[in-house]
Design a protein around this motif. Structure first.
Motif, PDB file in Angstrom:
ATOM      1  N   UNK A  54       0.829  -1.203   0.000  1.00 24.07           N
ATOM      2  CA  UNK A  54       0.000   0.000   0.000  1.00 24.07           C
ATOM      3  C   UNK A  54       0.869   1.262   0.000  1.00 24.07           C
ATOM      4  N   UNK A  55       1.950   1.241   0.755  1.00 23.27           N
ATOM      5  CA  UNK A  55       2.845   2.397   0.791  1.00 23.27           C
ATOM      6  C   UNK A  55       3.458   2.623  -0.587  1.00 23.27           C
ATOM      7  N   UNK A  56       3.922   1.556  -1.225  1.00 22.58           N
ATOM      8  CA  UNK A  56       4.496   1.681  -2.570  1.00 22.58           C
ATOM      9  C   UNK A  56       3.457   2.230  -3.540  1.00 22.58           C
ATOM     10  N   UNK A  57       2.251   1.701  -3.482  1.00 28.36           N
ATOM     11  CA  UNK A  57       1.183   2.137  -4.390  1.00 28.36           C
ATOM     12  C   UNK A  57       0.859   3.615  -4.210  1.00 28.36           C
ATOM     13  N   UNK A  58       0.647   4.039  -2.978  1.00 28.25           N
ATOM     14  CA  UNK A  58       0.247   5.418  -2.746  1.00 28.25           C
ATOM     15  C   UNK A  58       1.409   6.390  -2.875  1.00 28.25           C
ATOM     16  N   UNK A  59       2.629   5.938  -2.658  1.00 25.90           N
ATOM     17  CA  UNK A  59       3.789   6.797  -2.904  1.00 25.90           C
ATOM     18  C   UNK A  59       3.903   7.077  -4.407  1.00 25.90           C
ATOM     19  N   UNK A  60       3.702   6.037  -5.221  1.00 22.47           N
ATOM     20  CA  UNK A  60       3.743   6.212  -6.679  1.00 22.47           C
ATOM     21  C   UNK A  60       2.620   7.139  -7.137  1.00 22.47           C
ATOM     22  N   UNK A  61       1.436   6.992  -6.564  1.00 22.35           N
ATOM     23  CA  UNK A  61       0.310   7.865  -6.905  1.00 22.35           C
ATOM     24  C   UNK A  61       0.615   9.308  -6.534  1.00 22.35           C
ATOM     25  N   UNK A  62       1.176   9.518  -5.371  1.00 17.78           N
ATOM     26  CA  UNK A  62       1.539  10.867  -4.931  1.00 17.78           C
ATOM     27  C   UNK A  62       2.604  11.462  -5.847  1.00 17.78           C
ATOM     28  N   UNK A  63       3.623  10.683  -6.154  1.00 14.90           N
ATOM     29  CA  UNK A  63       4.691  11.165  -7.033  1.00 14.90           C
ATOM     30  C   UNK A  63       4.146  11.548  -8.403  1.00 14.90           C
ATOM     31  N   UNK A  64       3.272  10.732  -8.964  1.00 14.68           N
ATOM     32  CA  UNK A  64       2.680  11.019 -10.271  1.00 14.68           C
ATOM     33  C   UNK A  64       1.834  12.285 -10.214  1.00 14.68           C
ATOM     34  N   UNK A  65       1.125  12.480  -9.142  1.00 11.52           N
ATOM     35  CA  UNK A  65       0.306  13.683  -8.977  1.00 11.52           C
ATOM     36  C   UNK A  65       1.177  14.929  -8.895  1.00 11.52           C
ATOM     37  N   UNK A  66       2.277  14.835  -8.174  1.00 10.73           N
ATOM     38  CA  UNK A  66       3.194  15.975  -8.058  1.00 10.73           C
ATOM     39  C   UNK A  66       3.805  16.310  -9.418  1.00 10.73           C
ATOM     40  N   UNK A  67       4.216  15.301 -10.158  1.00  9.19           N
ATOM     41  CA  UNK A  67       4.787  15.516 -11.495  1.00  9.19           C
ATOM     42  C   UNK A  67       3.752  16.145 -12.422  1.00  9.19           C
ATOM     43  N   UNK A  68       2.521  15.640 -12.393  1.00  7.02           N
ATOM     44  CA  UNK A  68       1.465  16.190 -13.251  1.00  7.02           C
ATOM     45  C   UNK A  68       1.154  17.641 -12.877  1.00  7.02           C
ATOM     46  N   UNK A  69       1.131  17.925 -11.607  1.00  4.24           N
ATOM     47  CA  UNK A  69       0.846  19.302 -11.161  1.00  4.24           C
ATOM     48  C   UNK A  69       1.973  20.232 -11.590  1.00  4.24           C
ATOM     49  N   UNK A  70       3.207  19.780 -11.483  1.00  4.04           N
ATOM     50  CA  UNK A  70       4.346  20.614 -11.896  1.00  4.04           C
ATOM     51  C   UNK A  70       4.318  20.850 -13.399  1.00  4.04           C
ATOM     52  N   UNK A  71       3.984  19.816 -14.164  1.00  3.71           N
ATOM     53  CA  UNK A  71       3.904  19.962 -15.618  1.00  3.71           C
ATOM     54  C   UNK A  71       2.784  20.935 -16.003  1.00  3.71           C
ATOM     55  N   UNK A  72       1.662  20.838 -15.332  1.00  3.81           N
ATOM     56  CA  UNK A  72       0.539  21.741 -15.609  1.00  3.81           C
ATOM     57  C   UNK A  72       0.895  23.183 -15.258  1.00  3.81           C
ATOM     58  N   UNK A  73       1.602  23.365 -14.153  1.00  9.08           N
ATOM     59  CA  UNK A  73       1.999  24.710 -13.749  1.00  9.08           C
ATOM     60  C   UNK A  73       3.028  25.286 -14.704  1.00  9.08           C
ATOM     61  N   UNK A  74       3.909  24.440 -15.198  1.00 10.72           N
ATOM     62  CA  UNK A  74       4.952  24.894 -16.130  1.00 10.72           C
ATOM     63  C   UNK A  74       4.388  25.275 -17.485  1.00 10.72           C
ATOM     64  N   UNK A  75       3.276  24.676 -17.852  1.00 12.56           N
ATOM     65  CA  UNK A  75       2.701  24.952 -19.175  1.00 12.56           C
ATOM     66  C   UNK A  75       1.834  26.206 -19.204  1.00 12.56           C
ATOM     67  N   UNK A  76       1.642  26.828 -18.086  1.00 10.40           N
ATOM     68  CA  UNK A  76       0.791  28.038 -18.040  1.00 10.40           C
ATOM     69  C   UNK A  76       1.556  29.258 -18.455  1.00 10.40           C
TER      70      UNK A  76
END
Length: 76
Positions: A54-76
């Motif tokens: 569960x820790x591995x799964x949710x850590x990966x989900x959190x990391x992916x969310x952070x990357x997506x948020x950074x990419x979205x912020x960079x594209x503005x």
């Protein structure tokens, strides 16, 4: 009851992943005691997914969310 069981399991996992204490045992002693009693019940303990997975799964989900948020912020 299903939501409560998820909550009891996930709060501690999210606290570990994020490094933030959400469930303060001193502020919420009854809820904390219920969560521990619930987690200790054999039927629950035997059927929850392994904590390490569960820790591995949710850590990966959190990391992916952070990357997506950074990419979205960079594209503005």
């Amino acid at each position: 009851m299903r939501v409560h069981s998820r909550l009891a399991n996930l709060i501690n996992i999210w606290e570990e992943i994020v490094g933030l204490k959400v469930m303060d045992e001193e502020k919420f002693p009854l809820l904390s005691a219920w969560m521990q009693d619930f987690a200790d019940a054999p039927i629950i303990k035997d059927n929850w997914p392994p904590r390490d997975r569960m820790i591995v799964k949710f850590q990966a989900l959190r990391d992916a969310t952070i990357v997506a948020a950074a990419a979205a912020a960079a594209s503005k």
